[in-house]
Design a protein around this motif. Structure first.
Motif, mmCIF file in Angstrom:
data_model
loop_
_atom_site.group_PDB
_atom_site.id
_atom_site.type_symbol
_atom_site.label_atom_id
_atom_site.label_comp_id
_atom_site.label_asym_id
_atom_site.label_seq_id
_atom_site.Cartn_x
_atom_site.Cartn_y
_atom_site.Cartn_z
ATOM 1 N N ASP B 227 0.836 -1.196 0.000
ATOM 2 C CA ASP B 227 0.000 0.000 0.000
ATOM 3 C C ASP B 227 0.873 1.250 0.000
ATOM 4 O O ASP B 227 1.395 1.666 1.024
ATOM 5 C CB ASP B 227 -0.899 -0.048 1.239
ATOM 6 N N ILE B 228 1.010 1.858 -1.161
ATOM 7 C CA ILE B 228 1.941 2.978 -1.287
ATOM 8 C C ILE B 228 1.443 4.214 -0.535
ATOM 9 O O ILE B 228 2.228 5.057 -0.119
ATOM 10 C CB ILE B 228 2.246 3.277 -2.777
ATOM 11 N N ALA B 229 0.130 4.283 -0.300
ATOM 12 C CA ALA B 229 -0.399 5.430 0.437
ATOM 13 C C ALA B 229 0.059 5.398 1.891
ATOM 14 O O ALA B 229 0.457 6.421 2.451
ATOM 15 C CB ALA B 229 -1.926 5.452 0.357
ATOM 16 N N ARG B 232 3.714 6.318 2.080
ATOM 17 C CA ARG B 232 3.930 7.754 2.058
ATOM 18 C C ARG B 232 3.680 8.350 3.435
ATOM 19 O O ARG B 232 4.403 9.222 3.900
ATOM 20 C CB ARG B 232 2.966 8.396 1.065
ATOM 21 N N LEU B 256 6.606 10.032 -4.397
ATOM 22 C CA LEU B 256 5.160 10.182 -4.525
ATOM 23 C C LEU B 256 4.770 11.310 -5.463
ATOM 24 O O LEU B 256 3.841 11.180 -6.248
ATOM 25 C CB LEU B 256 4.536 10.435 -3.146
ATOM 26 N N LEU B 266 1.837 3.384 -11.936
ATOM 27 C CA LEU B 266 0.663 2.508 -11.930
ATOM 28 C C LEU B 266 0.163 2.292 -10.501
ATOM 29 O O LEU B 266 -1.035 2.393 -10.220
ATOM 30 C CB LEU B 266 1.015 1.168 -12.580
ATOM 31 N N LEU B 267 1.107 2.023 -9.591
ATOM 32 C CA LEU B 267 0.734 1.815 -8.184
ATOM 33 C C LEU B 267 -0.018 3.019 -7.640
ATOM 34 O O LEU B 267 -1.025 2.886 -6.950
ATOM 35 C CB LEU B 267 1.986 1.620 -7.337
ATOM 36 N N LEU B 268 0.492 4.192 -7.966
ATOM 37 C CA LEU B 268 -0.125 5.412 -7.448
ATOM 38 C C LEU B 268 -1.520 5.621 -8.019
ATOM 39 O O LEU B 268 -2.433 6.039 -7.321
ATOM 40 C CB LEU B 268 0.752 6.617 -7.790
ATOM 41 N N SER B 269 -1.677 5.303 -9.306
ATOM 42 C CA SER B 269 -2.985 5.551 -9.929
ATOM 43 C C SER B 269 -4.029 4.590 -9.387
ATOM 44 O O SER B 269 -5.221 4.837 -9.480
ATOM 45 C CB SER B 269 -2.875 5.425 -11.448
ATOM 46 N N ALA B 270 -3.574 3.460 -8.810
ATOM 47 C CA ALA B 270 -4.530 2.454 -8.350
ATOM 48 C C ALA B 270 -5.040 2.721 -6.940
ATOM 49 O O ALA B 270 -5.944 2.047 -6.483
ATOM 50 C CB ALA B 270 -3.898 1.069 -8.414
ATOM 51 N N VAL B 271 -4.469 3.692 -6.255
ATOM 52 C CA VAL B 271 -4.924 3.964 -4.890
ATOM 53 C C VAL B 271 -6.316 4.588 -4.932
ATOM 54 O O VAL B 271 -6.521 5.598 -5.587
ATOM 55 C CB VAL B 271 -3.946 4.909 -4.166
ATOM 56 N N ALA B 272 -7.248 3.924 -4.273
ATOM 57 C CA ALA B 272 -8.617 4.438 -4.244
ATOM 58 C C ALA B 272 -8.696 5.579 -3.253
ATOM 59 O O ALA B 272 -8.239 5.453 -2.131
ATOM 60 C CB ALA B 272 -9.569 3.322 -3.840
ATOM 61 N N ASP B 273 -9.209 6.680 -3.670
ATOM 62 C CA ASP B 273 -9.336 7.822 -2.774
ATOM 63 C C ASP B 273 -10.629 8.561 -3.082
ATOM 64 O O ASP B 273 -10.764 9.172 -4.126
ATOM 65 C CB ASP B 273 -8.133 8.750 -2.962
ATOM 66 N N PHE B 280 -10.321 5.232 -11.969
ATOM 67 C CA PHE B 280 -9.112 4.502 -12.335
ATOM 68 C C PHE B 280 -9.212 4.117 -13.803
ATOM 69 O O PHE B 280 -10.149 3.458 -14.216
ATOM 70 C CB PHE B 280 -9.052 3.259 -11.453
#
Lengths: 324, 344
Positions: B227-229, B232, B256, B266-273, B280
């Protein structure tokens, strides 16, 4: 307005234990229109999975449905006999379980498991079954050659996708999903959610989707129900609840996950732990963890009341209502 | 609201490195004993962890991040390459005394707080055992005192020591994992997905606790996550792994705000916010590659939207692309001077 697909009224489920009954689901009402996507959000132990099981008529001892009604396609599900229920499952509604690792039989190929389900519910020929199996697998974005694969040969995302394919074998009206994405990586999770949403739009089935992560359903659900300690704490359209969450618990859930964009903010999460349902706190069940607790919260249990476009169970809004 | 936990500690001055991995490689034989097929879990991995810093190792299942942690914990032997801990080769630590010392300095916290605790013992059992083994100089009363102290640090009440694991919630169990690690006075905690099995609502508490361990107990943490979020949120530096290769590394905010590797993007774009309205848009299904007997070339090329010819011929090496920012990609270009302000 078409007749609702699923109408749950005051559903109450108890777990009968030696220490007494534990109320896991307390008077929960929920209406699902055809083709609607409903997200049910809450922490572990809030009763969300128990609710799903009760709706799907999968409740087994020590859990018992002790009150309320489930109307599906206009029929009272409590009165449907076991044989007919077996026919309705898969054909009219299907359930996708949380962990595909445990839900798939490791000894059988994916195709054989599809075949089992189809043979149990239809008289289709072997060719028709093979054709349909290949069709649904391709629907979820898996090449049909994987019908011959065994679960261990597939990645977690593919296993979860094939579970969803299986649930779509008969194109049911309602698909119930219990945290189907929570064991997956971020990218696989987002891709699967997008797939579910696409299928739901094109095939027109309704989805009841359970998760503990509010952000997961944010872009996909039409309505959200937030559950706390067995009760519905807030029910609203997705854009309404994300725009302006009313219940302090919903707000806590909204603030619980870090963002990758914008300034970095400190997160508090929700302090404390979910209550022990065998001894729920007096008054509002959320009061021991609530940042906005008032003296009245310890005394009186709030009702689920309409506030603006939402329904919320919180005394903050009852007084506001009296005033206006 | 208090300051976000990671901001007050700068990664600029971390002093002598605690742990250093050089060309770390681990292959696994797959199939029968006679099989020559090799799964390349980790290839040529370099990493330095300084004192008092949280390094997030981000990657999907199968990227090799857990193998890295297990190599550090000496649960696996490296196929090639070396690990140095405070200048000493970890490979050379063989005596019971050395191993005890090393494991006490670098304890591990596991992903699943439900299966990593012995259900038949009280919670105090695990903590006391750590103390008896690693700090034999303490008297019984001092052990008790120390156990209560570490419980306090991780946010558990001392009465919790008397409980059984089944009486604790998932978040409390994970705090207990950190308390046990802390009891041995570690310098570096290897935390393998410590929050991924927990409810979102209690993850923030564990992340904040990790930050306070760094700030108040001077402990470094290798935080492994997909989980990159959350990476960060809590880390000073982020290392992104893909299919056994390190693909990007840099200060958390730089990675970030200016991700250079297409996989990081890609990882960043997949974070649901939900605070973000953009949906997405990617056809990527999140299928990790199998790294069995890989040939030369970038391992992300099959999923990469910007792959060029070179990517299938030459494995990209990690190269500097900004201040303390490195990327292993043929296509990525450095930030134009001056534009850093605008995007940052």
């Amino acid at each position: 307005m078409p007749e609702p697909l699923l109408e749950v009224t005051d559903l109450t489920v108890d777990y009968q234990t030696e220490a007494g009954d534990v109320r896991a689901v307390d008077r929960v009402s929920l209406t699902v229109e055809p083709g609607e996507f409903i997200g049910i959000v809450g922490e572990s132990g809030c009763g969300k999975s128990t609710l799903l099981f009760a709706v799907a008529q999968l409740t087994s001892p020590p859990a018992h449905v002790v009150g309320g009604k489930v109307l599906f396609l206009g029929r009272d599900m409590a009165e449907v006999g076991p044989d007919e229920l077996r026919q309705m499952r898969w054909r009219d509604y299907s359930v996708v379980m949380q962990s595909a690792m445990n839900a798939l039989n490791p000894m059988k190929s994916i195709g054989a498991q599809f075949k089992d389900a189809m043979q149990a519910h239809s008289e289709d020929s072997a060719e028709a079954i093979a054709q349909r199996s290949a069709e649904v697998l391709e629907l979820v974005g898996i090449d049909a050659v994987h019908l011959k694969s065994y679960p261990h040969q597939l990645s977690g995302g593919m296993r979860q996708r094939s579970m969803i394919a299986m649930a779509l074998l008969f194109t049911p009206r309602l698909v119930i999903m219990d945290e189907p994405t929570s064991a997956l990586d971020v990218v696989a999770q987002r891709s699967l959610m997008t797939k579910i949403k696409d299928l739901q739009r094109s095939l027109g089935f309704a989805v009841v989707f359970v998760t503990h992560d509010m952000s997961v359903v944010s872009h996909y659900s039409d309505r959200v129900m937030v559950m706390y300690a067995g009760q519905a704490a807030e029910v609203a359209r997705t854009e309404v609840i994300f725009e302006r969450p009313l219940h302090p618990y919903s707000r806590g859930l909204m603030e619980a996950f870090p963002s990758v964009r914008g300034p970095r903010r400190a997160l508090t999460g929700i302090p404390g732990r979910p209550p022990d349902l065998s001894h729920p706190p007096a008054g509002c069940r959320f009061h021991p963890r609530c940042p906005e607790v008032m003296p009245a919260c310890l005394q009186r249990e709030p009702e689920l009341l309409p506030v603006g476009g939402a329904q919320v169970r919180c005394l903050l809004y009852e007084s506001a209502k009296d005033g206006s | 609201m208090s300051e976000p936990p990671a901001l007050d500690s700068s990664s600029a001055d971390v002093g002598e490195p605690l742990l250093q991995a050089v060309d770390l490689t681990r292959h696994f034989r797959i199939g029968r004993m006679s099989s020559r097929r090799m799964l390349h879990a980790v290839d040529d991995f370099d990493l330095t962890i300084g004192q008092r810093e949280i390094v997030a190792l981000v990657g999907e299942s199968g990227s090799g991040k857990t193998t890295v942690a297990r190599l550090f914990a000496k649960l696996y032997q490296p196929t090639r390459g070396e690990i140095f801990y405070r200048g000493r080769s970890v490979e050379s630590l063989r005596s019971r005394k050395d191993l005890l010392w090393y494991r006490g300095e670098t304890p591990m916290v596991f992903q699943d707080p439900f299966s990593s605790l012995n259900p038949v013992f009280r919670v105090s059992h695990g903590v006391m055992r750590c103390l008896i083994l690693h700090r034999p100089e303490l008297s019984r009363a001092e052990r008790r005192q120390e156990a209560e102290r570490v419980f306090g640090v991780v946010g558990l009440s001392p009465e919790m020591l008397q409980k059984f694991p089944y009486e604790m919630s998932g978040g409390e169990r994970q705090r207990l994992g950190f308390a046990q690690a802390l009891a041995v006075r570690p310098k570096l905690i290897l935390a393998d997905e410590p929050v991924s099995m927990l409810d979102v609502s209690i993850r923030a508490g564990i992340l904040n606790m990790m930050a306070s361990l760094r700030d108040e107990e001077d402990v470094s943490v290798l935080y492994i996550t997909h989980d990159i979020a959350s990476a960060r949120y809590v880390s000073d530096r982020i290392i992104v792994m893909y299919a056994g290769h390190l693909v990007e590394s840099g200060p958390a905010e730089t990675v970030l705000s200016r991700p250079k590797h297409p996989y990081t993007q890609l990882l960043l774009s997949a974070v649901a916010d939900p605070r973000e309205r953009a949906p997405f848009i990617s056809a990527d299904t999140g299928e990790p590659p199998k790294v069995i007997d890989p040939t030369e070339g970038c391992r992300f090329r099959w999923r990469c939207p910007v792959a060029i010819d070179e990517c299938s011929r030459i494995t990209p090496r990690l190269r500097p692309i900004g201040t303390a920012h490195e990327v292993a990609c043929h296509v990525a270009v450095p930030e134009e001077p001056g534009s850093a302000e605008a995007t940052g």
